[in-house]
Design a protein around this motif. Sequence first.
Motif: not given
Length: 225
Positions: A7-21, A138-142, A201-210
């Motif tokens: 979950d999280g606000p608009s534009g936080a990258g949820k869909s990009t991150i979720s897809k990669l995850l 089982k897992y929840k992220f904001y 805010t200061s993470l790349t997409i890959e860093q966020t997924v990791d």
Amino acid sequence: MINIAIDGPSGAGKSTISKLLAAKLGISYIDTGAMYRALALFALDCGVSPCNAQDVIAILDKAHITFNYNSTGMSIFLNGKDVSIDIRRHEVSKAASDISKIPAVRDRLVALQRESASNSHCVLDGRDIGSNVLPHAKYKFYLTASAEERARRRYEELKIKGEHVDYNQVLKDIIDRDKNDMERAYAPLVKTDDAVLIDSTSLTIEQTVDEIVRYIDKDGFADGR
Ligand code: DC
């Protein structure tokens, strides 16, 4: 089935991150915002204001929303037509936020989300997944980022698509949408106490997924989708 709520606000990258995850874990991905967007698009196409609950409820039964998951993400269909691209239009974003305040709309889409989540291991992204749709996930992220950074990312995205928008307007829209999503009476966007906060805010997409993957026991998904 194992579910991962993001979950999280608009534009936080949820869909990009979720897809990669989901791809990394070999499980499905369900973009719940796309469902609100598809209903909003339907209302706009019918000439119905997404703010008018009575009029929206009157057309709800005419909107048949389905989706499928493939290696590139999720495709969403409105009455059999693939609307995956149309729902990303700028005006549909505001309409989706407005339509999502209507309890009857949420009840309808939450039922679809719960049923889909019970069929496969999946990552679901949205606003109320951990708090309302799947409180026992089982897992929840904001996932969040500063409003300025989220606006910058959205502005770049729209520019690439050829939409002519002003950065300050995009920032204002993001702030308005945050307010809409967080302050609505029914199932607002909240971070639950059991959700892990990830600030990108200061993470790349890959860093966020990791960062997210660090919390997940990957062996649990051994039986696949
Ligand atoms: O994630 P998104 O920007 O595609 O979502 C579009 C709108 O739908 C957003 O303003 C809030 C709403 N939404 C919601 O209320 N609950 C969800 N689970 C997903 C999206």
